[in-house]
Write a protein that holds these residues in place. Structure first.
Motif, mmCIF file in Angstrom:
data_model
loop_
_atom_site.group_PDB
_atom_site.id
_atom_site.type_symbol
_atom_site.label_atom_id
_atom_site.label_comp_id
_atom_site.label_asym_id
_atom_site.label_seq_id
_atom_site.Cartn_x
_atom_site.Cartn_y
_atom_site.Cartn_z
ATOM 1 N N GLU A 168 0.856 -1.200 0.000
ATOM 2 C CA GLU A 168 0.000 0.000 0.000
ATOM 3 C C GLU A 168 0.890 1.248 0.000
ATOM 4 O OE1 GLU A 168 -2.798 -0.855 -0.708
ATOM 5 O OE2 GLU A 168 -3.485 -2.569 0.461
ATOM 6 N N SER A 183 -12.884 7.676 2.752
ATOM 7 C CA SER A 183 -13.669 7.607 3.998
ATOM 8 C C SER A 183 -13.409 6.316 4.784
ATOM 9 C CB SER A 183 -15.157 7.690 3.641
ATOM 10 O OG SER A 183 -15.467 6.783 2.589
ATOM 11 N N ALA A 229 -11.742 -1.684 -3.855
ATOM 12 C CA ALA A 229 -10.690 -0.901 -4.522
ATOM 13 C C ALA A 229 -10.423 -1.479 -5.911
ATOM 14 C CB ALA A 229 -9.415 -0.896 -3.680
ATOM 15 N N TYR A 258 -1.274 7.630 -14.983
ATOM 16 C CA TYR A 258 -2.219 7.076 -13.990
ATOM 17 C C TYR A 258 -2.644 5.670 -14.428
ATOM 18 C CZ TYR A 258 -6.158 7.463 -10.566
ATOM 19 O OH TYR A 258 -7.036 7.302 -9.510
ATOM 20 N N MET A 277 -17.588 3.503 -0.068
ATOM 21 C CA MET A 277 -16.296 3.858 -0.692
ATOM 22 C C MET A 277 -16.425 4.321 -2.134
ATOM 23 S SD MET A 277 -13.559 0.904 0.186
ATOM 24 C CE MET A 277 -12.227 1.423 -0.887
ATOM 25 N N SER A 288 -18.703 13.375 -11.707
ATOM 26 C CA SER A 288 -18.840 12.217 -12.595
ATOM 27 C C SER A 288 -19.025 12.577 -14.066
ATOM 28 C CB SER A 288 -20.002 11.331 -12.151
ATOM 29 O OG SER A 288 -19.580 10.546 -11.074
HETATM 30 N N1 FAQ Z 1 -14.118 9.052 0.608
HETATM 31 O O1 FAQ Z 1 -18.069 13.608 -7.574
HETATM 32 P P1 FAQ Z 1 -17.599 12.419 -6.815
HETATM 33 C C1 FAQ Z 1 -7.711 1.604 -1.464
HETATM 34 C C2 FAQ Z 1 -15.605 12.816 -2.486
HETATM 35 S S1 FAQ Z 1 -7.648 3.039 -2.327
HETATM 36 C C3 FAQ Z 1 -13.861 10.367 0.692
HETATM 37 O O2 FAQ Z 1 -18.265 11.133 -7.078
HETATM 38 P P2 FAQ Z 1 -15.102 11.523 -7.972
HETATM 39 C C4 FAQ Z 1 -6.500 0.709 -1.451
HETATM 40 C C5 FAQ Z 1 -14.907 13.172 -3.780
HETATM 41 O O3 FAQ Z 1 -13.522 13.223 -3.608
HETATM 42 C C6 FAQ Z 1 -9.178 3.817 -2.010
HETATM 43 N N2 FAQ Z 1 -14.316 11.259 -0.220
HETATM 44 O O4 FAQ Z 1 -16.004 12.319 -6.915
HETATM 45 C C7 FAQ Z 1 -6.282 0.208 -0.093
HETATM 46 C C8 FAQ Z 1 -15.524 14.530 -4.061
HETATM 47 O O5 FAQ Z 1 -14.956 15.506 -3.217
HETATM 48 P P3 FAQ Z 1 -13.995 16.708 -3.778
HETATM 49 C C9 FAQ Z 1 -9.241 5.099 -2.711
HETATM 50 C C10 FAQ Z 1 -15.022 10.761 -1.243
HETATM 51 O O6 FAQ Z 1 -13.705 11.845 -7.698
HETATM 52 C C11 FAQ Z 1 -6.978 -0.884 0.389
HETATM 53 C C12 FAQ Z 1 -16.941 14.332 -3.586
HETATM 54 O O7 FAQ Z 1 -16.919 13.266 -2.645
HETATM 55 N N3 FAQ Z 1 -9.497 4.882 -4.110
HETATM 56 O O8 FAQ Z 1 -8.703 1.359 -0.920
HETATM 57 C C13 FAQ Z 1 -15.304 9.403 -1.397
HETATM 58 O O9 FAQ Z 1 -15.610 11.715 -9.336
HETATM 59 C C14 FAQ Z 1 -6.755 -1.376 1.680
HETATM 60 C C15 FAQ Z 1 -17.912 14.055 -4.706
HETATM 61 O O10 FAQ Z 1 -17.717 12.737 -5.246
HETATM 62 C C16 FAQ Z 1 -9.422 5.891 -4.996
HETATM 63 O O11 FAQ Z 1 -9.139 7.024 -4.636
HETATM 64 C C17 FAQ Z 1 -14.814 8.526 -0.415
HETATM 65 N N4 FAQ Z 1 -15.042 7.211 -0.453
HETATM 66 O O12 FAQ Z 1 -15.375 9.981 -7.590
HETATM 67 C C18 FAQ Z 1 -5.327 0.805 0.729
HETATM 68 C C19 FAQ Z 1 -9.685 5.523 -6.437
HETATM 69 N N5 FAQ Z 1 -16.031 9.224 -2.520
HETATM 70 O O13 FAQ Z 1 -12.791 16.044 -4.389
HETATM 71 C C20 FAQ Z 1 -5.082 0.316 2.034
HETATM 72 C C21 FAQ Z 1 -9.611 6.715 -7.358
HETATM 73 C C22 FAQ Z 1 -16.209 10.454 -3.056
HETATM 74 O O14 FAQ Z 1 -14.806 17.458 -4.766
HETATM 75 C C23 FAQ Z 1 -5.812 -0.795 2.484
HETATM 76 N N6 FAQ Z 1 -10.686 7.636 -7.159
HETATM 77 N N7 FAQ Z 1 -15.618 11.372 -2.279
HETATM 78 O O15 FAQ Z 1 -13.639 17.498 -2.565
HETATM 79 C C24 FAQ Z 1 -11.900 7.536 -7.764
HETATM 80 O O16 FAQ Z 1 -12.161 6.595 -8.495
HETATM 81 C C25 FAQ Z 1 -12.897 8.633 -7.535
HETATM 82 O O17 FAQ Z 1 -12.214 9.756 -7.003
HETATM 83 C C26 FAQ Z 1 -14.065 8.228 -6.571
HETATM 84 C C27 FAQ Z 1 -14.962 9.466 -6.349
HETATM 85 C C28 FAQ Z 1 -14.923 7.147 -7.249
HETATM 86 C C29 FAQ Z 1 -13.548 7.739 -5.226
#
Ligand code: FAQ
Length: 327
Positions: free
Chosen positions: A91, A125, A148, A163, A213, A224
């Protein structure tokens, strides 16, 4: 709606006619499936959207080391400890690839880390929940890494070259992480009644946060529409959430565990599982910094960074010494 909303300059999706010539040419490249590389021309909002998403993703990997790191010294066997150590290190590596990918867009790692430590940048989150028992470690691998992967496999095809390439290795490693989690839970579920009850308790606590998540429901997702147009997002939040639920139900059945959702049932007409209402107020509360562990997670990261200052200083001093010697 979002306390820390990052303004990427995209208010609404513009029609093709409303785009400038340069923006239209860029959109045509994206539509043709041509990868965008760091030195290519790109709209400022595309660059800012990627910095926002990739840096949040990197922070999630780094903060995500903490809940599991908490159990490294208490793993029940040498084998489980070695596996967990490898996973937590992976990680950390994912965080580093992702910071490097974001740096290609003109932001420095120091700036990104400063934003995280100042509470300005988001991270997932899910990492604001505590790991109370050993079964939580299996559940994180199974559900959190599982979610994830569901979200990140499409990112291997996203429009931004660095990316998309970073995601290929990340997804391979996440797949091992998920399997180790499921294997751990298989062992607990085949064990004593107490071990199985511990697994069920962990599932009860992690299920809803895991399906949160994927982000807010599609009709409330700020980014989106534009991210889909730019092929940063290939599937919507709700589509990926549904896929994850459909994939996970039979796995829970195999383990003999019950998902904590009384409304979960197969809908033959839709060809998907229906599921109950998600508590979006809880999600928002965590995202705003008020989850069970937000403050602890940030304080731990800041302390680790400050404790490492002597090492960064030593590297700079050493480089300077070598530079002077060479001169
Ligand atoms: N938590 O318009 P959307 C892992 C925010 S890695 C917090 O839908 P978007 C590995 C979002 O930022 C996990 N905030 O946003 C592992 C936006 O706020 P902003 C991480 C959240 O970007 C495993 C607002 O809400 N993965 O787990 C969350 O189009 C085990 C509006 O939302 C990634 O980051 C949330 N869950 O879609 C490690 C994958 N969801 O920025 C250790 C890449 C939404 O305007 C142990 N990211 N928000 O202030 C993505 O695919 C996208 O950014 C999403 C959100 C799908 C997460």
């Amino acid at each position: 709606m979002y306390a820390q909303m990052v303004d990427t300059g995209v208010k609404k999706l513009r029609t093709r006619g409303e785009l400038s010539d340069a923006e239209r040419a860029f959109q045509d490249r994206v539509d043709a499936g041509i990868k965008i590389e760091p030195k290519d021309a790109m709209p400022e909002a595309y660059r800012r959207t990627l910095i926002r998403q990739i840096s949040q993703h990197a922070h999630s990997e780094i903060v995500g080391m903490l809940p599991e790191g908490n159990w490294l010294t208490r793993a029940p066997s040498l084998k489980r400890k070695a596996i967990l150590m490898a996973k937590v290190q992976d990680e950390g590596g994912h965080g580093l690839y992702l910071y490097a990918a974001a740096e290609t867009l003109g932001i420095s790692r120091d700036e990104m880390i400063e934003e995280l430590h100042a509470g300005k940048a988001k991270y997932s989150s899910i990492f604001n929940y505590p790991t109370l028992t050993w079964a939580d470690i299996g559940t994180i691998g199974w559900l959190v890494d599982g979610a994830a992967i569901m979200n990140q496999i499409p990112l291997c095809q996203c429009s931004y070259g660095p990316y998309s390439r970073a995601m290929i290795r990340v997804c391979k490693e996440e797949s091992f992480h998920m399997r180790q989690g499921f294997d751990l839970l298989c062992a607990l579920c085949k064990g004593t009644d107490e071990q199985k009850a511990m697994a069920q308790d962990a599932l009860n606590r992690w299920w809803w946060p895991s399906i949160m998540m994927f982000g807010p429901p599609d009709d409330e997702s700020t980014h989106s529409a534009q991210s889909a147009a730019w092929k940063i997002k290939l599937f919507s939040n709700d589509t990926l959430r549904q896929r994850f639920i459909d994939q996970t139900v039979p796995q829970a059945d195999y383990l003999g565990l019950k998902l904590p959702d009384p409304d979960l049932k197969w809908n033959a007409e839709r060809g998907h599982y229906d599921y109950g209402a998600i508590d979006w107020a809880e999600f928002m509360n965590v995202v705003k910094g008020n989850g069970p562990c937000n403050r602890e997670r940030l304080a731990t990261r800041v302390k680790a960074y400050e404790d490492g200052a002597w090492f960064r200083d030593a590297l700079v001093a050493h480089a300077e010494k070598r530079r002077r010697k060479a001169a």
